[in-house]
Motif scaffolding. Structure first.
Motif, PDB file in Angstrom:
ATOM      1  N   SER A 155      57.285  21.160  35.339  1.00 48.44           N
ATOM      2  CA  SER A 155      57.783  21.244  36.724  1.00 48.44           C
ATOM      3  C   SER A 155      57.288  20.110  37.616  1.00 48.44           C
ATOM      4  N   THR A 156      56.103  19.565  37.302  1.00 45.43           N
ATOM      5  CA  THR A 156      55.532  18.576  38.226  1.00 45.43           C
ATOM      6  C   THR A 156      56.409  17.345  38.431  1.00 45.43           C
ATOM      7  N   ASP A 164      57.761  14.381  24.674  1.00 45.39           N
ATOM      8  CA  ASP A 164      57.840  15.562  23.815  1.00 45.39           C
ATOM      9  C   ASP A 164      59.110  16.348  24.141  1.00 45.39           C
ATOM     10  N   GLY A 187      52.249  14.847  32.146  1.00 45.31           N
ATOM     11  CA  GLY A 187      51.689  15.896  32.998  1.00 45.31           C
ATOM     12  C   GLY A 187      50.457  16.459  32.304  1.00 45.31           C
ATOM     13  N   MET A 188      49.919  17.533  32.882  1.00 42.84           N
ATOM     14  CA  MET A 188      48.771  18.185  32.268  1.00 42.84           C
ATOM     15  C   MET A 188      48.895  19.695  32.452  1.00 42.84           C
ATOM     16  N   ARG A 224      61.031  20.452  23.270  1.00 42.72           N
ATOM     17  CA  ARG A 224      61.036  21.745  22.577  1.00 42.72           C
ATOM     18  C   ARG A 224      62.136  21.753  21.523  1.00 42.72           C
ATOM     19  N   ALA A 259      51.773  16.104  27.036  1.00 36.27           N
ATOM     20  CA  ALA A 259      52.917  16.081  26.117  1.00 36.27           C
ATOM     21  C   ALA A 259      52.878  17.425  25.394  1.00 36.27           C
ATOM     22  N   HIS A 283      46.291  20.336  28.057  1.00 35.74           N
ATOM     23  CA  HIS A 283      47.219  19.679  27.117  1.00 35.74           C
ATOM     24  C   HIS A 283      48.046  18.646  27.872  1.00 35.74           C
ATOM     25  N   ASN A 312      63.670  19.727  27.738  1.00 33.13           N
ATOM     26  CA  ASN A 312      63.221  18.637  28.620  1.00 33.13           C
ATOM     27  C   ASN A 312      64.348  17.655  28.882  1.00 33.13           C
ATOM     28  N   LYS A 336      45.364  23.509  38.510  1.00 33.75           N
ATOM     29  CA  LYS A 336      44.892  22.410  37.629  1.00 33.75           C
ATOM     30  C   LYS A 336      43.501  21.908  38.044  1.00 33.75           C
TER      31      LYS A 336
END
Ligand code: 6PG
Length: 258
Positions: free
Chosen positions: A51-52, A80, A149-150, A82, A157, A155, A92, A208
């Protein structure tokens, strides 16, 4: 107004909110693509899901920014994906297509979708083949820009804690087998990500803040989390944080001045 500090090779910039962070990310995208295209006639970027970055992607497709990017010279890859079809709500590719790729004149041949619908193993192999074809190399591809992102668990990717994928040295893209609550995935490996010229992490929100502080605030925090292993071999890495995500970093190091 934002604050900036440097922690070793990592540049940390803190913004009041996700909107100002996203505008800075657009600026970096515009500038790195302009420079790459003027110097090497092409620009290859690997983008992430989540989402970021959605506001960043929406801005890239907006009237304000759409026309200042030379899309014809841009190659879009994913960090990455899905293992779902491109129409799936968790794809994505779908999120990027709907927010900007469908609104900009990037040539279809320059959109290098990860074919997650082929399954983790075959999809990863086909993506690796496409990476080797595009970058025309038997070595590591050199992305001009990687946007990451994170997750709250650190994690990035689809590189998750305690996963063998973190130690992959030979392959460019690998399968990631998840539990029932998530889809299997395909991810670029750390050597590929760390071979990029510019890496930008977009991290927003209170959820985060503890992980950010553990990684950036503690001496050996970096190696405990996959995102802490994002340490480019020759390029630059910038952590773009909003005030909430940076809230637990020691004051005076990286918090906004306004
Ligand atoms: C993905 C991303 C993933 C994401 C983090 C953060 O495909 O989902 O690659 O690594 O960047 O999970 O996601 P949010 O931006 O939604 O917090």
């Amino acid at each position: 107004m934002e604050a900036a500090v440097t922690e070793g090779r990592i540049k940390i910039r803190v913004f009041p909110d996700l909107e100002s962070l996203s505008h800075e990310a657009v600026h970096i995208f515009v500038e790195t693509s302009r420079q790459s295209i003027s110097e090497r006639k092409s620009f290859s970027v690997a983008i992430s899901g989540g989402s970021t970055p959605r506001m960043l992607y929406t801005l890239l497709g907006s009237d304000r920014y759409r026309d200042i990017v030379n899309w014809k010279g841009i190659n879009v890859f994913w960090a990455d994906e899905r293992c779902v079809t491109p129409e799936h709500r968790d794809s994505n590719y779908r999120h990027a297509f709907e927010s900007f790729l469908s609104k900009v004149p990037v040539p279809d041949k320059n959109i290098h979708r990860i074919r997650g619908e082929k399954g983790p193993e075959q999809g990863a192999q086909e993506y690796e083949n496409e990476l080797r074809r595009h970058f025309d190399t038997a070595n590591l591809p050199v992305f001009d820009l990687v946007l990451l992102g994170m997750g709250e668990d650190g994690h990035t990717a689809s590189l998750f804690r305690n996963s063998i994928t973190l130690n992959e040295k030979g392959r460019l893209a690998v399968p990631v087998f998840r539990n029932k609550s998530d889809h299997d995935r395909i991810t670029l490996t750390l050597p590929v990500l760390n071979n990029a010229l510019h890496i930008v992490l977009l991290i927003s929100g209170t959820s985060k803040s503890k992980t950010v502080a553990n990684i950036l605030g503690e001496k050996n925090g970096k190696h405990r989390y996959p995102v802490g292993r994002i340490q480019p071999t020759g390029g630059t890495v910038i952590w773009l944080l909003d005030r909430e995500a940076a809230a637990l970093l020691r004051t005076g190091r990286a918090c906004c001045s306004a």
